[in-house]
Motif scaffolding. Sequence first.
Motif, mmCIF file in Angstrom:
data_model
loop_
_atom_site.group_PDB
_atom_site.id
_atom_site.type_symbol
_atom_site.label_atom_id
_atom_site.label_comp_id
_atom_site.label_asym_id
_atom_site.label_seq_id
_atom_site.Cartn_x
_atom_site.Cartn_y
_atom_site.Cartn_z
ATOM 1 N N ASN A 12 24.964 -88.022 -145.728
ATOM 2 C CA ASN A 12 23.802 -87.691 -145.673
ATOM 3 C C ASN A 12 23.613 -85.973 -146.121
ATOM 4 O OD1 ASN A 12 21.015 -86.868 -145.315
ATOM 5 N ND2 ASN A 12 20.771 -87.677 -143.390
ATOM 6 N N TYR A 13 23.324 -85.962 -147.337
ATOM 7 C CA TYR A 13 23.417 -84.218 -147.557
ATOM 8 C C TYR A 13 22.115 -83.890 -148.427
ATOM 9 C CZ TYR A 13 25.357 -86.051 -151.996
ATOM 10 O OH TYR A 13 25.424 -86.775 -153.072
ATOM 11 N N ALA A 14 22.084 -82.693 -148.638
ATOM 12 C CA ALA A 14 21.022 -81.907 -149.351
ATOM 13 C C ALA A 14 21.458 -81.305 -150.659
ATOM 14 C CB ALA A 14 20.245 -80.992 -148.651
ATOM 15 N N ARG A 15 20.541 -81.531 -151.859
ATOM 16 C CA ARG A 15 20.948 -80.783 -153.222
ATOM 17 C C ARG A 15 19.594 -79.982 -153.455
ATOM 18 N NH1 ARG A 15 23.465 -85.630 -157.071
ATOM 19 N NH2 ARG A 15 25.555 -85.717 -156.065
ATOM 20 N N ILE A 16 19.986 -78.975 -154.043
ATOM 21 C CA ILE A 16 19.016 -77.858 -154.314
ATOM 22 C C ILE A 16 18.798 -78.064 -155.849
ATOM 23 C CG2 ILE A 16 18.280 -75.654 -154.393
ATOM 24 C CD1 ILE A 16 19.402 -74.891 -151.935
ATOM 25 N N TYR A 17 17.684 -78.368 -156.493
ATOM 26 C CA TYR A 17 17.408 -78.275 -158.156
ATOM 27 C C TYR A 17 16.659 -77.047 -158.360
ATOM 28 C CZ TYR A 17 18.968 -83.294 -157.902
ATOM 29 O OH TYR A 17 19.498 -84.308 -157.938
ATOM 30 N N TYR A 18 17.042 -76.659 -159.419
ATOM 31 C CA TYR A 18 16.262 -75.547 -160.149
ATOM 32 C C TYR A 18 15.485 -75.929 -161.283
ATOM 33 C CZ TYR A 18 18.738 -72.102 -157.475
ATOM 34 O OH TYR A 18 19.207 -71.513 -156.136
ATOM 35 N N TYR A 19 14.232 -76.527 -161.237
ATOM 36 C CA TYR A 19 13.358 -77.107 -162.117
ATOM 37 C C TYR A 19 12.086 -76.175 -162.621
ATOM 38 C CZ TYR A 19 10.295 -80.350 -164.587
ATOM 39 O OH TYR A 19 9.505 -81.344 -165.246
ATOM 40 N N MET A 20 12.035 -75.881 -163.803
ATOM 41 C CA MET A 20 11.008 -74.935 -164.185
ATOM 42 C C MET A 20 10.753 -73.719 -163.291
ATOM 43 S SD MET A 20 8.438 -77.641 -165.546
ATOM 44 C CE MET A 20 7.456 -76.406 -166.537
ATOM 45 N N GLY A 21 11.846 -73.176 -163.000
ATOM 46 C CA GLY A 21 11.906 -71.862 -162.020
ATOM 47 C C GLY A 21 11.613 -72.169 -160.515
ATOM 48 N N VAL A 22 11.363 -73.367 -160.286
ATOM 49 C CA VAL A 22 10.999 -73.836 -158.622
ATOM 50 C C VAL A 22 12.215 -74.380 -158.176
ATOM 51 C CG1 VAL A 22 9.527 -74.967 -157.263
ATOM 52 C CG2 VAL A 22 8.703 -74.084 -159.217
ATOM 53 N N ILE A 23 12.497 -73.921 -156.863
ATOM 54 C CA ILE A 23 13.553 -74.487 -156.165
ATOM 55 C C ILE A 23 13.171 -75.624 -155.367
ATOM 56 C CG2 ILE A 23 15.288 -74.226 -154.119
ATOM 57 C CD1 ILE A 23 15.334 -71.417 -154.721
ATOM 58 N N GLN A 24 13.922 -77.084 -155.851
ATOM 59 C CA GLN A 24 13.285 -78.124 -154.851
ATOM 60 C C GLN A 24 14.616 -78.637 -154.057
ATOM 61 O OE1 GLN A 24 12.226 -80.292 -158.723
ATOM 62 N NE2 GLN A 24 10.045 -79.695 -158.144
ATOM 63 N N MET A 25 14.432 -78.975 -152.913
ATOM 64 C CA MET A 25 15.323 -79.691 -152.107
ATOM 65 C C MET A 25 15.069 -80.910 -151.695
ATOM 66 S SD MET A 25 17.591 -77.945 -148.794
ATOM 67 C CE MET A 25 16.160 -78.061 -147.658
ATOM 68 N N GLY A 26 16.032 -82.015 -151.924
ATOM 69 C CA GLY A 26 15.936 -83.210 -151.380
ATOM 70 C C GLY A 26 17.107 -83.718 -150.615
ATOM 71 N N THR A 27 17.084 -84.620 -150.070
ATOM 72 C CA THR A 27 18.027 -85.295 -149.297
ATOM 73 C C THR A 27 18.634 -86.637 -149.846
ATOM 74 O OG1 THR A 27 17.032 -84.737 -147.056
ATOM 75 C CG2 THR A 27 18.699 -86.568 -147.082
ATOM 76 N N PHE A 28 19.987 -86.647 -150.056
ATOM 77 C CA PHE A 28 20.597 -87.998 -150.672
ATOM 78 C C PHE A 28 21.404 -88.557 -149.615
ATOM 79 C CE2 PHE A 28 20.605 -87.357 -155.279
ATOM 80 C CZ PHE A 28 20.009 -86.472 -155.454
ATOM 81 N N ILE A 29 20.949 -89.887 -149.502
ATOM 82 C CA ILE A 29 21.602 -91.070 -148.588
ATOM 83 C C ILE A 29 22.497 -91.961 -149.423
ATOM 84 C CG2 ILE A 29 21.114 -92.867 -147.063
ATOM 85 C CD1 ILE A 29 20.270 -90.289 -146.098
ATOM 86 N N GLN A 30 23.711 -92.195 -148.800
ATOM 87 C CA GLN A 30 24.690 -92.909 -149.363
ATOM 88 C C GLN A 30 24.483 -94.355 -149.168
ATOM 89 O OE1 GLN A 30 28.829 -91.457 -150.068
ATOM 90 N NE2 GLN A 30 29.546 -93.419 -148.974
ATOM 91 N N ALA A 31 24.519 -95.033 -150.158
ATOM 92 C CA ALA A 31 24.533 -96.625 -150.093
ATOM 93 C C ALA A 31 25.441 -97.124 -149.566
ATOM 94 C CB ALA A 31 23.558 -97.404 -151.115
ATOM 95 N N VAL A 32 25.513 -98.495 -149.321
ATOM 96 C CA VAL A 32 26.794 -99.387 -149.100
ATOM 97 C C VAL A 32 27.860 -99.169 -150.021
ATOM 98 C CG1 VAL A 32 27.665 -101.529 -148.537
ATOM 99 C CG2 VAL A 32 25.399 -100.751 -147.315
ATOM 100 N N ASP A 33 27.410 -99.191 -151.494
ATOM 101 C CA ASP A 33 28.275 -99.219 -152.273
ATOM 102 C C ASP A 33 28.588 -97.792 -153.006
ATOM 103 O OD1 ASP A 33 26.136 -98.733 -153.751
ATOM 104 O OD2 ASP A 33 26.073 -100.209 -155.107
#
Length: 291
Positions: A12-33
């Motif tokens: 369960n971790y977060a990545r930070i995206y740079y999109y059109m000059g805006v920082i976006q942070m979202g959580t990633f969840i690992q599925a069973v596979d």
Amino acid sequence: MLIIYLNGVSLNYARIYYYMGVIQMGTFIQAVDGTQIYVEDVGSGQPVVMLHGWPANNNMFEYQKNALLDAGYRYIGVDYRGYGKSDAPASGYDYATMASDIDQVITQLELKDAALLGFSMGGGIALRYLLNHGSSKISKLILAGAAAPVFTQREGYPYGMTKDEVDDLIADTRKDRPAMLEGFGKIFFEQEHSEPLTQWFHNLSVAASSHGTILSAIALRDEDLRDELPQIDVETLIIHGKKDKVCPFEFAEEMQKAIPNSRIEPFEESGHGTVLDEREKFNDTLLAFLK
């Protein structure tokens, strides 16, 4: 790309995206596979898990997210495998696997007393989640334009597209996916919307993986939940457009007959896209049901 591991947990971790000059942070969840499922987790209060339709992503709920945050709820928007920012593996686009992905999201985020909203194909996935994983963490269910109990016509169920029509849609996807999506968009809404808004909605679908779009269309074509719907044991609101050309209103009537403790809220001026066709009514209806 910067990756932040939260509390030392790799699942369960977060990545930070740079999109059109805006920082976006979202959580990633690992599925069973091992598939990484992107989750937008914003706000506090009671969580509302939002499952999008084919072939968009959680951003289709932009205007519902704003209303939920304003009302003090926690928005949990999930991008299915193959859609939005989630990984796009070669397989796993059946309802059972995607429901398992949702179970991992709910479990790893430690959600309790959550409301679960499934739009279109998301309605089928929401139902499969409850049938396979139980309702101990879910207090209410909202089915909005749900592609359930069955999306395609068959014996004893004369509603919706034929399997051949879905096969044609899949063939068009293989041939010219953007053109297929443009045609699908023309039957999605009943009301007129601005060109920028319709282009934005189209772009959500173009962002999906082609193989994910195809394989989940096969799931839409083939899945049948009719015999299991009486097992749904949470209070259920069925929101459905009376002018829906994708999932006819008869779908809602069939679900209401089969799901205990359910009721229909008809949207008289909506097509399939109730979230935008009657946006204020949708938001007001959702918030009233959540109270």
